[in-house]
Design an enzyme around this catalytic site. Structure first.
Site, PDB file in Angstrom:
ATOM      1  N   LYS A 112      21.538  46.257  61.876  1.00 36.20           N
ATOM      2  CA  LYS A 112      20.343  47.083  62.114  1.00 36.20           C
ATOM      3  C   LYS A 112      20.588  48.091  63.243  1.00 36.20           C
ATOM      4  O   LYS A 112      19.958  49.137  63.302  1.00 36.20           O
ATOM      5  CB  LYS A 112      19.138  46.210  62.458  1.00 36.20           C
ATOM      6  CG  LYS A 112      18.820  45.114  61.430  1.00 36.20           C
ATOM      7  CD  LYS A 112      17.784  45.542  60.443  1.00 36.20           C
ATOM      8  CE  LYS A 112      17.340  44.441  59.477  1.00 36.20           C
ATOM      9  NZ  LYS A 112      18.364  43.555  58.909  1.00 36.20           N
TER      10      LYS A 112
HETATM   11  C1  LIG Z   1      18.655  43.064  57.628  1.00 37.41           C
HETATM   12  C2  LIG Z   1      19.913  42.299  57.345  1.00 37.41           C
HETATM   13  C3  LIG Z   1      20.433  42.179  56.043  1.00 37.41           C
HETATM   14  C4  LIG Z   1      19.742  42.755  54.837  1.00 37.41           C
HETATM   15  O1  LIG Z   1      19.822  44.160  54.790  1.00 37.41           O
HETATM   16  P1  LIG Z   1      18.808  44.976  53.859  1.00 37.41           P
HETATM   17  O2  LIG Z   1      19.073  46.396  54.191  1.00 37.41           O
HETATM   18  O3  LIG Z   1      17.440  44.516  54.269  1.00 37.41           O
HETATM   19  O4  LIG Z   1      19.131  44.610  52.458  1.00 37.41           O
HETATM   20  C5  LIG Z   1      21.628  41.492  55.863  1.00 37.41           C
HETATM   21  N1  LIG Z   1      22.259  40.921  56.902  1.00 37.41           N
HETATM   22  C6  LIG Z   1      21.781  40.992  58.168  1.00 37.41           C
HETATM   23  C7  LIG Z   1      22.524  40.312  59.260  1.00 37.41           C
HETATM   24  C8  LIG Z   1      20.601  41.691  58.439  1.00 37.41           C
HETATM   25  O5  LIG Z   1      20.137  41.754  59.694  1.00 37.41           O
END
Ligand SMILES: *Cc1c(COP(=O)(O)O)cnc(C)c1O
Length: 495
Positions: A112
């Protein structure tokens, strides 16, 4: 050529990128989508010689067409700097026949950060471009991870403030410590006496309070959201797919134009949608492999064309993927419906009414770029152990879901195309699950003993984000009842 943004739920006039970033969600509840996906205008060879920041500019300039070169480069420089623990921003590791694209070198050691480190800068630039003089106040309810990533992104960004509400007894001790140690005079973290839903409902109420909005405007403030469906989070995610291809090319690991597959551990469908856009820009990507955990709504959807959230919600060791409604999928649905807002709206209405919708055969035929599968908890743990034992490389539980699905894909298809796995979190973020997967004997150790043991096993230095939790002082100790949330916001803003 200018790119404008339509809502997925109406035929309303499209808006500029900066306006879409400021609005986040369209007034009709739809998501903003580009009117066309621009083609890369640099050759793969040219891109291969570029830094992460340079590639990011080449991608983002094509989508955010109302930003000047100077504005965009400025945002990129401020986002991808020493907050990341490596100059290359997103390194690639080869292990077990796949390239792991490590998207976890930012301040909260999860992917993120790739978007949330630049969103604040895109937001304030958008505000200035649209003659908005107000300070931007980000208001967020969090169940843990997103709150910290948003705090880290917005901390000390001039022209912004960020307020995060979390359920006082509803996040893990580590998550809480991460948030309450957040520095930055423009940050406020508050534990509420209630659960996550209470926090979210409270935040929505404050957002839609017209009186408050008026009062804030008079005092020079306005709310915005760092929500995951913001175009300002989606576009920065396209960059690392282009960068990974460029990097593999520059290292001679692939030939120019050679196709690669991409595997993405998926929750809200934002990350894999970015890979889809990268493919549509002309990046040579073969299959987009969508990996789910036991909450396998997307696997069922790709197989049957039926999206059905009516099922038991499973708590897994990959909690960031424990999701039954993947909001970003709406952008793909709109597109395979032929950019038909009315059709999309019908399906979304069915989703909110009956928790379910069915796409037509024609739409399903448009999904051939995708392959979906899922990994059980056992398969997830087993692949962590296997890759560690084979290569000495330790992956986190989310990345492991992707690696396990990739194994299934290979067994099923015998496709030997070189493959990039989006590695979405550092194993240090989910240390206990990771270490338990490697050996049951670790179960007796404390969290920090496990951290040190993982560092030894993987031969990787303990990331700063973890060291800070050990030592950083608590700077936020505010708590409130659910009905005091508005008061707390007003106090912080001095209104
Ligand atoms: C948010 C997240 C995901 C999922 O990603 P999306 O874009 O919501 O599909 C996968 N792995 C981690 C560690 C995340 O923080």
């Amino acid at each position: 050529m200018e790119v404008l943004y339509y809502s997925t739920r109406s035929e309303a006039k499209p808006i500029k990128a900066s306006e879409a970033i400021l609005k986040g969600l369209s007034d009709d509840g739809g998501l903003f989508v580009p009117d066309h996906v621009p083609a890369l205008d640099k050759s793969l060879k040219e891109l291969a010689g570029m830094t992460y920041q340079e590639v990011a500019y080449e991608v983002m300039k094509l989508f955010l067409t109302d930003f000047t070169e100077e504005e965009l480069k400025n945002c990129i420089a401020k986002a991808y700097d020493s907050k990341f623990d490596t100059d290359v921003i997103a390194p690639i590791a080869l292990a077990e026949n796949a390239y792991f694209l490590e998207l976890f070198h930012g301040p909260t050691i999860a992917f993120k950060d790739m978007a949330l480190s630049i969103l604040p800068h895109l937001l304030i630039t958008s505000a200035r471009k649209n003659q908005i003089k107000n300070e931007i106040v980000i208001l967020t309810a969090t169940s843990g991870d997103t709150g910290k990533a948003a705090l880290a992104g917005f901390a000390n960004v001039e022209g912004t403030r960020i307020i995060v509400f979390y359920p006082k007894n509803g996040v893990s001790p580590i998550q809480e410590k991460q948030m309450v140690t957040q520095k930055g005079a423009n940050t406020l973290v508050v534990g509420i006496h209630g659960n996550f839903d209470d926090a979210q409902t409270g935040v929505k109420k404050i957002f839609s309070d017209k009186e408050l909005a008026k009062e804030m405007d008079q005092k020079g403030f306005q709310f915005s959201s760092a929500n995951s469906i913001n175009v300002g989070r989606l576009v920065p995610q396209i960059c690392y797919y282009v960068y990974s291809y460029a990097k593999l090319l520059s290292e001679g690991r692939i030939a120019e134009g050679e196709k690669i597959n991409v595997v993405v551990p998926t929750g809200n469908f934002g990350n894999i949608l970015a890979a889809f856009y990268a493919k549509n820009m002309g990046l040579p990507i073969g299959k987009l492999i969508c990996a789910s955990n036991e909450n396998k709504v997307l696997f069922d959807f790709f197989r049957t064309g039926v999206y059905d959230r009516n099922r038991e919600f499973m708590l897994t060791s990959s909690p960031s993927m424990d999701i039954l409604i993947s909001s970003n999928l709406e952008r793909l649905i709109y597109r395979i419906a032929g950019n038909d807002a009315k059709k999309n709206q019908e399906l979304m209405a069915a989703l909110s009414g009956q928790g379910k919708y069915v796409i037509t055969d024609e739409m399903k035929a448009e999904l051939s770029d995708f392959y979906g599968n899922y990994a059980s908890e056992q398969e997830t743990a087993a692949i962590i152990k296997k890759i560690y034992e084979d290569c000495g490389y330790v992956i986190d539980t989310h990345t492991a879901v992707a690696a396990a699905v990739y194994e299934k894909y290979q067994a099923e298809t015998k496709d030997a195309t070189k493959t990039v796995i989006a590695s979405t979190a550092s194993p240090f973020k989910f240390t206990r699950s990771v270490m338990n997967a490697i050996d049951g004997k670790y179960d007796a150790m404390t969290d920090f003993e496990l951290v040190d043991e993982l560092s030894r096993l993987a031969n990787v230095k303990v990331p700063n984000a973890i060291e800070e939790i050990r030592t950083a002082p608590v700077v936020h100790d505010k708590q409130c009842d659910v009905d005091e949330m508005k008061k707390v916001v007003c106090e912080f803003l001095g209104i």
